[in-house]
Design an enzyme around this catalytic site. Structure first.
Site, PDB file in Angstrom:
ATOM      1  CG  PHE A 168      47.900  37.350  61.287  1.00 48.42           C
ATOM      2  CD1 PHE A 168      49.175  36.978  61.674  1.00 48.42           C
ATOM      3  CD2 PHE A 168      47.068  37.913  62.253  1.00 48.42           C
ATOM      4  CE1 PHE A 168      49.626  37.156  62.973  1.00 48.42           C
ATOM      5  CE2 PHE A 168      47.499  38.094  63.550  1.00 48.42           C
ATOM      6  CZ  PHE A 168      48.778  37.717  63.921  1.00 48.42           C
ATOM      7  CE  LYS A 169      47.641  35.760  66.010  1.00 47.29           C
ATOM      8  NZ  LYS A 169      46.942  35.613  67.272  1.00 47.29           N
ATOM      9  CG  ASP A 170      43.449  30.759  59.197  1.00 46.61           C
ATOM     10  OD1 ASP A 170      43.221  29.997  60.145  1.00 46.61           O
ATOM     11  OD2 ASP A 170      42.581  31.493  58.685  1.00 46.61           O
ATOM     12  CG  MET A 215      47.235  28.570  63.993  1.00 49.19           C
ATOM     13  SD  MET A 215      47.998  27.675  65.377  1.00 49.19           S
ATOM     14  CE  MET A 215      47.818  28.943  66.652  1.00 49.19           C
ATOM     15  CB  THR A 240      45.746  32.412  68.766  1.00 51.22           C
ATOM     16  OG1 THR A 240      46.686  33.426  68.432  1.00 51.22           O
ATOM     17  CG2 THR A 240      46.491  31.115  69.039  1.00 51.22           C
TER      18      THR A 240
END
Length: 480
Positions: A117-119, A122, A150
């Site tokens: 989900f960090k994409d 980011m 992350t």
């Protein structure tokens, strides 16, 4: 829109978005928040629903972000959103939702380049950095810490960006083999991986120590990609809006209309659920925010008791991205909880917490209304719970979920009787990132996308270091 520090006491001290984008941490050690949260109306949500159906995720991202960003021209901000959230990057649609049993939905946030989900934040951050650095003719040295996802999301988003160098700290041996391989297999002179002796909290402390040296930070143009950077949080607000719109649209189409939803969020650093809190404060129709932790249950303890008690170290678990005992974004919520009293927040985090190892708000009138006013409930999941939940979801729905998402599904199930309406679980990662746990739960390997075949066999680019801030500074200096 201007931004202030959670520890700020000076009136009229707000900064524009692009200044705090590059700063990350405020000079006083606090975290940036907008001076006020924008307000959503029912008409706005109806318009966004139509826009999502016609123009997709980038269009809604522009609408949400434009409420917080007024120092980037609309045409440029729209182009940034379109590049960040291209279907070539995330698939089509961006952030689909999947119904599970018991009126639980899964927001599919892990379809990006690193399967986490960090994409979602980011990729936007990479576009923001490149745009603003070019506009200013500057360079940026990113210093970050990761407990799992992350790091790879940041490195994949920042590699090849003009003027950007990344130093990423991770705890030695505490990430899954897949997570390590994603980061350490990148062979790029502007991507520097440093494995730190200790746990994630040691990595996070190093980042804060180096960022706290104002002269060093200025000399080396240091910036942050961790969720201490407000741009990360506001990017995540978008997918709460989109998830709400997708689920309520699907329910309307099935004749099961729902005007409000709840979210179940697995969290260790309070970044993801902080974005949900912001969305709720804006007026997104969220009933309950279900905070799910693993055995490192510092946040669950606070929301049950009012006492935030930092542990001596984080326990190693099978949902490693949540193996955190100091939740860096928690200060943002405390600032809101205490009526945005910067002096009081500064005292809690710079005096009371270091001296006593805890913050005690249990007897305050603010904590007494935390469920009613802010919608928070919480719970904890164990390794055995994760295994059982992964098995249950596969058996009932034919879906394999990762261990962090399993934490959220488990806690949502525990609280289901007290929460009416649909619950949306924010997916953390694709199961392939945690194969050992999936095999233990189900007896077989999870599906592996073609892009990740053989990734563990690639050469590793990583340097092991002790938790030493002065050494870290020397490494940054020598790399220039």
């Amino acid at each position: 829109m201007r931004y202030v520090s959670t520890r700020g006491t000076e009136p009229d001290s707000g900064l524009p978005f692009c200044d705090i984008l590059l700063d990350g941490l405020a000079p006083d050690g606090g975290l940036y928040l907008p001076e006020h949260y924008p307000s959503l109306t029912a008409e706005t949500l109806r318009r966004w629903r139509s826009l999502l159906q016609s123009d997709g995720y980038p269009a809604v991202a522009f609408e949400v972000l434009s409420l917080f960003v007024d120092d980037i021209p609309d045409a440029d901000l729209r182009a940034i959103c379109e590049r960040a959230y291209s279907t070539d990057v995330f698939g089509d649609p961006v952030v689909p939702v999947l119904p599970l049993s018991d009126d639980i939905w899964l927001a599919k946030l892990s379809e990006g380049p690193t399967a986490a989900f960090k994409d979602m934040a980011m990729q936007l951050l990479g576009q923001f950095f490149e745009y603003e650095l070019a506009r200013r003719g500057q360079t940026l040295t990113i210093l970050g810490a990761t407990s799992g996802d992350t790091g790879s999301a940041a490195e994949y988003a920042m590699r090849g960006r003009h003027g950007v160098t990344v130093f990423m700290l991770s705890p030695q041996g505490r990430m899954s083999p897949f997570q390590q391989a994603q980061m350490f297999s990148l062979d790029d002179p502007r991507i520097v991986n440093l494995a730190v002796e200790g746990v994630f909290d040691d990595c996070q402390d190093l980042v804060k120590a180096v960022m706290g040296d104002a002269a060093f930070k200025a000399a080396h143009h240091l910036g942050a990609v961790n969720s201490i950077n407000w741009a990360r949080v506001v990017a995540q607000v978008v997918y709460y809006v989109v998830s709400y719109l997708r689920v309520t649209t699907a329910l309307d189409a099935s004749g099961e209309a729902a005007s409000r939803v709840s979210f179940a969020v697995p969290t260790g650093n309070f970044g993801n659920i902080c974005a949900a809190h912001v969305a709720r404060e804006m007026g997104l129709p969220i009933d309950t925010l279900i905070l799910a932790t693993n055995e490192n249950n510092v946040l669950d303890e606070f929301f049950r008791t009012g006492v935030y008690r930092v542990r001596a170290g984080a326990e190693e678990t099978s949902s490693p991205s949540m193996d955190i005992s100091k939740a860096s974004n928690f200060e943002r919520f405390v600032y809101d909880l205490l009526g945005r009293d910067g002096a009081r927040v500064a005292d809690l985090f710079t005096r009371q917490l270091p001296e006593q190892g805890l913050i005690d708000l249990s007897g305050t009138p603010e904590f007494a209304t935390i469920r009613e006013r802010y919608g928070f409930v919480s719970g904890t999941s164990t390794h055995a719970d994760r295994l059982a939940t992964i098995r249950k979801v596969e058996a009932s729905d034919g879906v394999v979920i990762d261990p962090h998402s399993a934490d959220a599904v488990k806690v949502a199930g525990d609280l289901r009787d007290s929460i009416a309406g649909p619950i949306i679980v924010t997916e953390t990662a694709l199961p392939v990132k945690f194969s050992a746990t999936i095999v233990e739960a189900l007896g077989h390997e999870p599906e592996r996308p073609d892009a990740f075949v053989g990734i563990e066999d690639l050469p590793r680019q990583v340097t092991e270091i002790p938790a030493d801030a002065e050494l870290l500074k020397r490494i940054i200096e020598e790399h220039r």
